[in-house]
Design an enzyme around this catalytic site. Sequence first.
Site, short mmCIF file in Angstrom:
data_model
loop_
_atom_site.label_atom_id
_atom_site.label_comp_id
_atom_site.label_asym_id
_atom_site.label_seq_id
_atom_site.Cartn_x
_atom_site.Cartn_y
_atom_site.Cartn_z
N ASP A 427 2.21 -11.55 -1.39
CA ASP A 427 2.63 -10.30 -0.78
C ASP A 427 3.22 -10.64 0.59
O ASP A 427 3.02 -11.75 1.09
CB ASP A 427 1.41 -9.39 -0.64
CG ASP A 427 1.72 -8.11 0.11
OD1 ASP A 427 2.78 -7.52 -0.14
OD2 ASP A 427 0.91 -7.70 0.97
N ASN A 867 -2.64 -2.48 -3.23
CA ASN A 867 -1.50 -2.61 -4.14
C ASN A 867 -1.35 -4.04 -4.68
O ASN A 867 -0.50 -4.30 -5.52
CB ASN A 867 -0.21 -2.17 -3.44
CG ASN A 867 0.09 -3.01 -2.20
OD1 ASN A 867 -0.82 -3.57 -1.59
ND2 ASN A 867 1.34 -3.10 -1.84
#
Length: 1200
Positions: A427, A867
């Site tokens: 990420d 997420n």
Amino acid sequence: MRTGRRKKLHFRKHTFKCNTAKVDFNEEHSQIGGPGFSRVVFCNEPNGEDASLRSYTDNYVSTTKYNLATFLPKSLYEQFRRVANFYFLVTGILAFTPLAPYSAVSAILPLIVIILATMVKEGIEDWKRKQQDIQMNNRKVKVHQGDGIFQQSQWRNLKVGDIVKVEKDEFFPADLLLLSSSYEDSVCYVETMNLDGETNLKLKQALDVTSSLHEDAHVKDFKATVRCEDPNANLYTFVGSMNLEGEQYPLSPQQLLLRDSKLRNTEYIYGAVIFTGHDTKVMQNATDPPSKRSRVEKKMDKIIYLLFGVLFTLAFIGSVYFGVVTKDDLHGNRMKRWYLKPDDADIFFDPKKAPAAAVFHFLTAVMLYSYLIPISLYVSIEVVKVLQTIFINQDIHMYYEVTDKPAHARTSNLNEELGQVDTVLSDKTGTLTANSMEFVKCSVAGTAYGRGITEVERAMAKRKGSPLVLNGKKDVSDDTRDGAHKSSVKGFNFEDERIMDGKWANEPHSDIIQKFFRLLAVCHTVIPDVDEETGKVSYEAESPDEAAFVVAAREVGFEFFKRSQNSVSFVELDPSSFKKVDRVYTLLNVLEFNSTRKRMSVVVRDDKGKLLLLSKGADNVMFERLSKKRRQFEEETREHVNEYADAGLRTLILAYRELDEEEYKIFNEKFVEAKNSVSADHDEMIDEVAEMVETDLILLGATAVEDKLQEGVPDCIDKLAQAGIKIWVLTGDKMETAINIGYACSLLRQGMKQIIITLDSPEILAIEKSGDKNVIAKASKQSVQKQISDGKALLGSSVSEAFALIIDGRSLTYALEDDVKQLFLQLAIGCASVICCRSSPKQKALVTRLVKTGTGKTTLAIGDGANDVGMLQEADIGIGISGVEGMQAVMSSDVAIAQFRFLERLLLVHGHWCYRRITSMICYFFYKNVTFGITVFLYEAYASFSGQPAYNDWFLSLYNVFFSSLPVIALGVFDQDVSARFCLKFPLLYQEGVQNVLFSWKRIIGWMFNGLLSGIIIFFFCIRSLDPQAFKEDGKIAGLDVVGATMYTSVVWVVNFQMALAISYFTIIQHVFIWGGIALWYLFLVIYGALPASFSTTAYQVFVEALAPVPSFWIVTLCVVLSALVPYFVYNAIQLRFFPMYHETIQWMRFEGNTEDPEFVNMVRQRSIRPTTVGFTARSLARTNPLDPKNDRPTRKHSL
């Protein structure tokens, strides 16, 4: 004035009067009572007749794997699921039959020890969970006993329908329906760290109709019936209704207080118990993470099966031979093996029943050859892995002092997998960057403000050779600008004399600037906290960028300080009088942000009575909602937004519009209806209503906040790239932002060809205007396929150049379809770096799955937010960053670290060590068992496959448990081929794990062959040297007792000496275990031999009387040990001299003292730097390589 104001937290989002409106439930509550919505709770009547008819679970919670009744059967089942343990159980049972070549006790005892050791470990771990359960279930809470009286009761005794009183800083004992609180507007503040790890406070609000329950006595006559959804795992939804005094009221997540969350900043609340025990949402979420096993462990199972195949083959061959020989034992009166008395033999040696004798011999041989299988392998590996995780957790170099967080290996199953990572999928926000937002720049009315320089801009300046960088050093003016005048306010690094200190009032568009910062002060969900003594305001925000916006407004002069049930208060500078004035805006509606809408809005009435819609959101959704007639400054703002994205900044567009009363009335009615609806499309209905009003917006400007790179990220990426690890970035950011962050952290470099796959081409945009979804989808897919094919062709045309693949979320949707994904994967793995922009959480998980299954190599995913959970669980290894986005990623991870840079040490040092230790340990286990097993097999063959073991029963049993296992454990915990410093200095060493060279079939078979040679040499040397000449002075020859003990002594010496030769890094513990193991054998031989002959059998006084006094015993032992080790020593010398592995090159360099020779070190390190890798080292090499005529060329973008 605010000075001296009593400290109080005020109401925030979700809460406005329309929540409590009574509505027609004929349509909205159609689901209540149906499937999934059948729960009925009688509040304040937990023991009533109606409640007793419903058998809801109690509030006792158990997180243990076992209980008293199930521990033995379940744990035994877990142990005997392993094929090796099941095999030893079968042979242990067979040991009680006449077929056994040894005593039953000696056969079954090692298995019992191993199983008991593992069961004790399981039991201790489960007992710790039990203690936690007991502590939690015995917590106390005040429960209504009737007549308005509340008494302390244990959590475990709560029932559905109970009314409880929870006080400040207490945990909620069950899922409660909030009835009222100590605040007049019945709001309360909740900390959900135990649920999702987030430290920011969440606000909950009771229905107006129950808000009058402020005292214990008021609860006395309260009666209500709640109908709601059945227990489920969704933490963020709740559908239900309350029937009170004949009226129905809708319930939402705003009224639900979840078990294990904590009451904060609120003196007390009253709540009704809705879900108890394992029905609570937190327990519904308590599912086990996906089971992960390392590749080494899976391969180890295959080796076990191979050894089983060898074992059964040997047993079969021996049995066939035994059957044939037994059949020929008797010819009339002539007997070949007369000592077996074939004329009067039992069935095991009866020539007339040779086939049956062969079958029985097969079973005997299966038991006898069981020593080929290492019984203690599994438990030894478990012990080693647990100790390895302790070293990882205690590593001071992976401790982050700022947050007081060390590394934490949450599972020990994947230690060696850390040394085999081929691809890292990361990420960006909060992982590569710090997720500590700073307000840096803004564009208002088409004018850009803010003079700060971002890290990305510095990286761009280095890339382009701008004046910002002079000879590799920052210009003095740059230092001054960024250092001396940098704001000390957290979240604010904005500098512009045109805006600060009230000077904005002198700007040409001061009215727009005023509206801009008013919007920042009003349009948010932040909780203000006013200090009682100083009057200073601090903020509790759901995200760092929200806090940065409110802080920025405050620093410019628009200070938000109070939020009540229906108002927002702030102080601003009056440009006409230049005095600070308080303003109060009435808060009417909040249109929340979500990943679909990508914007947030509030409807307010200002202090002059005007109705205003204030909105902020992503540029791709906000620009299309601007009024067609009032798009002033749009072109300039777009240009500024693109510049900010190029500088690596996160941007939001700010806009507003005025509403007339009639328009607002229509909107509010529909909004209330959608908000109070109880249906599956509840959120979609709200979004549709919001779409009605969020149109014809007037542009104010754009904000730009910087999410700084974490410390050490470029260095870490550089080292990982040198180690040959591929790095993919999966982010939800804009492509421009992601690309420039890529440059800043050296994932991209000047001269690297960029393959950009996007659906922003004019052709696709023209088709999208047609509106036909099927046509758009077909054209988009064809476009993506063509771009991928063109990219592959470009990749194939240049083998030596480095490529970067950049793809946006829309294109990724089609690239991940079944008929395209393999083509996409082939393109991606041929590139040096891959960046996926605008990707959703689901796309992150799908990309991770594609890489994992498509390449068949180890993948590691690293992230910090909720997420990223799907991506972490999908990868072979999930690494959670314990950052500022909560702990959901950490709770779903296999290893938690505080900073991305710690990944370098985790993989290159601990990963390499763990991989090498575990694989060397397994290879050695099989070596020592093959050595021992071969001597058993050869002796039985020497004895005409009669089932006669070479060794005493207890010699056989204790070999794996005491005399050869402890040195292997020491190897698995302490051995180092090279030090941590050299692991980091020579990153290519890591490729030994990625390519699995230390656990290849060639190496495994090589170790087994070494064991075979050792076993053969030991057996024949002992047999030939001790038989048939006289062994003792009195002329007696060596019998089974002497030969067996001598052979066993030789085996113990050989396998321990072999361990000493294989170890690279000796510690005192390894010395104790290796030489102590040999000493233990002699001590055991003396003690065991001193026991009565009925127990010690062939070992009775064998050492004291037969072996120790005879010089030939010591000479034979010495010669056998030297002879057995010669093959390994010769092979190792040749391999080290002519075909050294990478770690052996480093060892040799250290041995010769060349570690400080820059030229020699650089020569070795160059093997890890290739032009197709990323990182600043590769970039520097590509730029300075004098043999490459193409260096220093500009970056070429191929938008395909």
